[in-house]
Design a protein around this motif. Structure first.
Motif, PDB file in Angstrom:
ATOM      1  N   MET A 125       3.277   6.326  44.707  1.00 30.03           N
ATOM      2  CA  MET A 125       1.877   6.590  44.428  1.00 30.03           C
ATOM      3  C   MET A 125       1.267   7.528  45.468  1.00 30.03           C
ATOM      4  N   ASP A 126       1.754   7.456  46.729  1.00 24.54           N
ATOM      5  CA  ASP A 126       1.191   8.311  47.771  1.00 24.54           C
ATOM      6  C   ASP A 126       1.356   9.790  47.445  1.00 24.54           C
ATOM      7  N   CYS A 142      -1.105  10.668  44.755  1.00 23.80           N
ATOM      8  CA  CYS A 142      -2.478  10.664  45.259  1.00 23.80           C
ATOM      9  C   CYS A 142      -2.774  11.905  46.091  1.00 23.80           C
ATOM     10  N   SER A 143      -1.778  12.460  46.749  1.00 33.33           N
ATOM     11  CA  SER A 143      -2.003  13.681  47.521  1.00 33.33           C
ATOM     12  C   SER A 143      -2.270  14.876  46.606  1.00 33.33           C
ATOM     13  N   CYS A 157      -4.283  14.562  43.940  1.00 30.73           N
ATOM     14  CA  CYS A 157      -5.518  14.239  43.233  1.00 30.73           C
ATOM     15  C   CYS A 157      -6.742  14.716  43.995  1.00 30.73           C
ATOM     16  N   ASN A 200     -10.663  12.623  40.769  1.00 31.09           N
ATOM     17  CA  ASN A 200      -9.458  12.160  40.078  1.00 31.09           C
ATOM     18  C   ASN A 200      -8.877  13.157  39.075  1.00 31.09           C
ATOM     19  N   CYS A 241      -4.222   9.627  38.383  1.00 33.32           N
ATOM     20  CA  CYS A 241      -4.939   9.486  39.660  1.00 33.32           C
ATOM     21  C   CYS A 241      -5.790   8.222  39.727  1.00 33.32           C
ATOM     22  N   SER A 242      -5.820   7.436  38.671  1.00 35.06           N
ATOM     23  CA  SER A 242      -6.740   6.292  38.613  1.00 35.06           C
ATOM     24  C   SER A 242      -6.473   5.238  39.685  1.00 35.06           C
ATOM     25  N   CYS A 285      -5.567   5.795  42.740  1.00 40.59           N
ATOM     26  CA  CYS A 285      -5.703   6.359  44.087  1.00 40.59           C
ATOM     27  C   CYS A 285      -7.059   5.990  44.685  1.00 40.59           C
ATOM     28  N   ARG A 286      -7.004   5.610  45.940  1.00 40.86           N
ATOM     29  CA  ARG A 286      -8.249   5.324  46.661  1.00 40.86           C
ATOM     30  C   ARG A 286      -8.683   6.583  47.377  1.00 40.86           C
ATOM     31  N   LYS A 287      -9.981   6.797  47.421  1.00 42.68           N
ATOM     32  CA  LYS A 287     -10.500   7.961  48.131  1.00 42.68           C
ATOM     33  C   LYS A 287     -10.299   7.763  49.626  1.00 42.68           C
TER      34      LYS A 287
END
Length: 185
Positions: free
Chosen positions: A1-2, A5-6, A8, A12, A154-155, A157-159
């Motif tokens: 996931m990392d 997320c990079s 995104c 998102n 991207c859902s 992923c944390r900001k």
């Protein structure tokens, strides 16, 4: 996931470069793989870090490259780095979508010193992109697709939150927290 997320944005949307490429006339020097990943060739130069068709003259099918993306997404924006012989270098661009449909764009204006960027108004997920060049001297460095906002990939992923330190310190506090990667003082 990392890794996902990079790729995104804060809203998102997923930004991705082509991860695979094929061409009917592959070569070692200007191979199709040179058009994958982020741009890495010098602008306005016939760099070996870009793809060019290795043919004596272009026929209907030999001056083309197919580019594939890791994640099928509904594209909002398309960016292409045409770094050599760019003016009218893209004869035709065909977007392929899930379900077998396609959309064609012709005679796209490109410049070697800035990427060609266009907004797309489509409702299907892109699976492949085919670029037809006007002649054998057009060099493609990279292709990037930006998905529509709130992409499901991207859902999860944390900001990120950024701690901003400065000298002199902010009035009343030493650290300011921001979720925006850009800061103007």
């Amino acid at each position: 996931m990392d890794t996902v997320c990079s790729m995104c944005t804060p809203d998102n949307a997923l930004i991705q470069n082509a991860v695979n490429a094929t061409s009917p006339a592959p070569t070692d020097r200007w191979s199709p793989e040179q058009a994958t990943g982020p741009p890495d060739a010098e602008m306005c130069d016939s760099s070996i870090f870009a793809w060019m068709p290795k043919v004596y003259s272009c026929t209907k099918k030999n001056c083309q490259i197919d580019l594939f993306f890791q994640y099928p997404v509904i594209p909002e924006r398309l960016t292409i780095w045409v770094i050599w012989n760019a003016a009218l270098g893209i004869k035709k661009l065909r977007l392929y979508f899930e379900g077998g449909r396609s959309k064609t764009m012709k005679n796209l204006p490109a410049h070697c010193d800035m990427p060609f960027t266009t907004r797309l108004s489509v409702s299907r997920k892109i699976t492949k992109l085919r670029i037809y060049t006007r002649d054998q001297y057009v060099a493609i460095d990279a292709v990037e697709v930006l998905s529509s906002r709130n992409n499901e990939i991207c859902s999860g992923c944390r900001k990120l939150k950024y701690k901003i330190h400065r000298e002199p310190p902010f009035p009343g506090k030493h650290i300011q927290i921001s979720s925006d990667p850009h800061f103007t003082d």
